[in-house]
Design a protein around this motif. Structure first.
Motif, PDB file in Angstrom:
ATOM      1  N   ARG A 243      11.152 -39.981  -1.886  1.00 18.20           N
ATOM      2  CA  ARG A 243      11.479 -41.209  -1.168  1.00 18.20           C
ATOM      3  C   ARG A 243      12.663 -41.894   0.017  1.00 18.20           C
ATOM      4  N   GLY A 244      12.979 -41.687   0.701  1.00 20.05           N
ATOM      5  CA  GLY A 244      13.681 -42.112   2.314  1.00 20.05           C
ATOM      6  C   GLY A 244      13.221 -40.503   3.229  1.00 20.05           C
ATOM      7  N   VAL A 245      12.498 -39.567   3.093  1.00 20.82           N
ATOM      8  CA  VAL A 245      12.713 -38.876   4.152  1.00 20.82           C
ATOM      9  C   VAL A 245      12.226 -39.520   5.219  1.00 20.82           C
ATOM     10  N   CYS A 246      12.374 -38.992   6.526  1.00 19.83           N
ATOM     11  CA  CYS A 246      12.408 -39.289   7.358  1.00 19.83           C
ATOM     12  C   CYS A 246      11.705 -38.839   8.389  1.00 19.83           C
ATOM     13  N   SER A 247      10.529 -39.010   9.186  1.00 21.99           N
ATOM     14  CA  SER A 247       8.953 -38.208   9.420  1.00 21.99           C
ATOM     15  C   SER A 247       8.649 -38.640  11.030  1.00 21.99           C
ATOM     16  N   MET A 248       8.721 -38.448  11.416  1.00 20.81           N
ATOM     17  CA  MET A 248       7.894 -38.476  12.854  1.00 20.81           C
ATOM     18  C   MET A 248       6.554 -38.901  12.678  1.00 20.81           C
TER      19      MET A 248
END
Length: 149
Positions: free
Chosen positions: A83-88
């Motif tokens: 939860r909350g991880v930002c990924s491309m």
């Protein structure tokens, strides 16, 4: 040196993301460059799937485009998609990330090691949760302004 952050101002409030150059220096450089140029300002979240993730960063709002800059080389890591991880976002080919990214709502371990993690939401996740859902949403939420702090 203090952690660098990216603030996404949404219609409902600010989302503060701690940038992770230790995991993905090239991707963090691209995100900060695009944000500084105003690229993300006014761009919508075109794909928001409850329990999975919210995706944005396509200037056309369709999910089929990116910036005019060259695609990035993948910087996969062992960092888990929680939860909350930002990924491309990318195509089926690893080295195709450009400007689109997603923020994970819940644990998505099946993405681990296959997508480049570049940040973590540290404030305002409730605003991501509040984004209109859909693929695409009927009235998509948008990034009013993206600011690097």
């Amino acid at each position: 040196m203090a952690d660098q952050t990216l603030t996404l101002t949404l219609d409902t409030g600010d989302v503060v993301i701690k940038l992770r150059p230790d995991l993905a220096p090239g991707h963090v450089a691209r995100i900060t460059e695009l944000a500084s140029e105003g690229f993300y300002d006014g761009v919508v979240f075109h794909r928001v799937i409850p329990g999975f993730m919210a995706q944005g960063g396509d200037p056309t709002g369709t999910g089929t485009s990116g910036s005019k800059k060259p695609n990035l080389k993948a910087e996969f890591s062992k960092e888990p998609h929680v939860r909350g991880v930002c990924s491309m976002a990318r195509t089926n080919q690893p080295d195709t990330a450009n400007s689109q990214f997603f923020i994970v709502f819940d644990d998505a371990g099946f993405l681990d090691g296959q997508y480049t993690v570049w940040g973590q939401v540290i404030e305002g996740m409730e605003h991501v949760d509040a984004l209109p859902k859909g693929e695409p949403p009927r009235a998509p939420g948008k990034i009013v302004k993206a600011t690097v702090n």
